[in-house]
Design an enzyme around this catalytic site. Structure first.
Site, short mmCIF file in Angstrom:
data_model
loop_
_atom_site.label_atom_id
_atom_site.label_comp_id
_atom_site.label_asym_id
_atom_site.label_seq_id
_atom_site.Cartn_x
_atom_site.Cartn_y
_atom_site.Cartn_z
N GLY A 45 3.19 -10.32 15.34
CA GLY A 45 3.98 -11.02 14.33
C GLY A 45 4.61 -10.09 13.31
O GLY A 45 5.78 -10.23 12.94
N CYS A 46 3.84 -9.10 12.88
CA CYS A 46 4.34 -8.16 11.87
C CYS A 46 5.43 -7.26 12.44
O CYS A 46 6.39 -6.93 11.74
CB CYS A 46 3.19 -7.32 11.32
SG CYS A 46 1.96 -8.34 10.46
N THR A 47 5.29 -6.89 13.70
CA THR A 47 6.32 -6.08 14.35
C THR A 47 7.61 -6.89 14.48
O THR A 47 8.69 -6.40 14.18
CB THR A 47 5.84 -5.57 15.73
OG1 THR A 47 4.68 -4.76 15.52
CG2 THR A 47 6.91 -4.77 16.43
#
Length: 153
Positions: A45-47
């Site tokens: 998700g952060c990527t």
């Protein structure tokens, strides 16, 4: 206590991706800023969130705004993450969680995971928009719309 719409952002410092001491007064109060807190480098998700800001970074620059990401990861982690995904914006290391506390970013998943919150700050250093959601893909369009609204005023 969490920063909310209408609050002035207090001055802060942190180590940036380049290993330099970032002082918030170099940007906050001078141009619109999207400051987004995310849980961890190199997670799906952060990527995806970082890459969405990367892919539309020029749109923010065209509006005179800056984008900065913040997580508790180390400088080395941020440098690797930035290089791997060619991120054109700064990441701030918040390993002591000082910035999370300053902004009042909540944790999620029963306190086990650092929260994902995006703040849009105007040229006066005042919070104009706050979006708190673990759904990484929803942050960019909402932040871009908020910046457009600031610029149109």
């Amino acid at each position: 206590m969490a920063l909310a719409i209408g609050d002035k952002v207090p001055q802060f410092t942190a180590t940036d991706t380049n290993g330099a001491n970032f002082d918030s007064t170099t940007i906050i109060g001078k141009k619109p800023l999207v400051l987004y807190f995310y849980p961890k480098d190199n997670t799906p998700g952060c990527t995806a969130q970082a890459c969405s800001f990367r892919d539309q970074y020029e749109d923010f620059l065209d509006l005179g705004a800056e984008v900065i990401g913040v997580s508790g990861d180390s400088l080395a982690s941020h440098q690797k993450f930035t290089k791997q995904y060619k991120l054109p914006f700064l990441l701030l290391s918040d390993s002591d969680r000082k910035l999370r506390r300053l902004f009042g970013v909540p944790t999620s998943l029963f306190g086990m995971l650092p929260g994902r919150v995006t703040y849009v700050i105007d040229t006066e250093g005042v919070v104009q928009y706050v979006f708190n959601s673990m759904l990484a893909g929803q942050h960019l369009p909402k932040a871009l719309a908020a910046v457009k609204k600031i610029v149109a005023q």
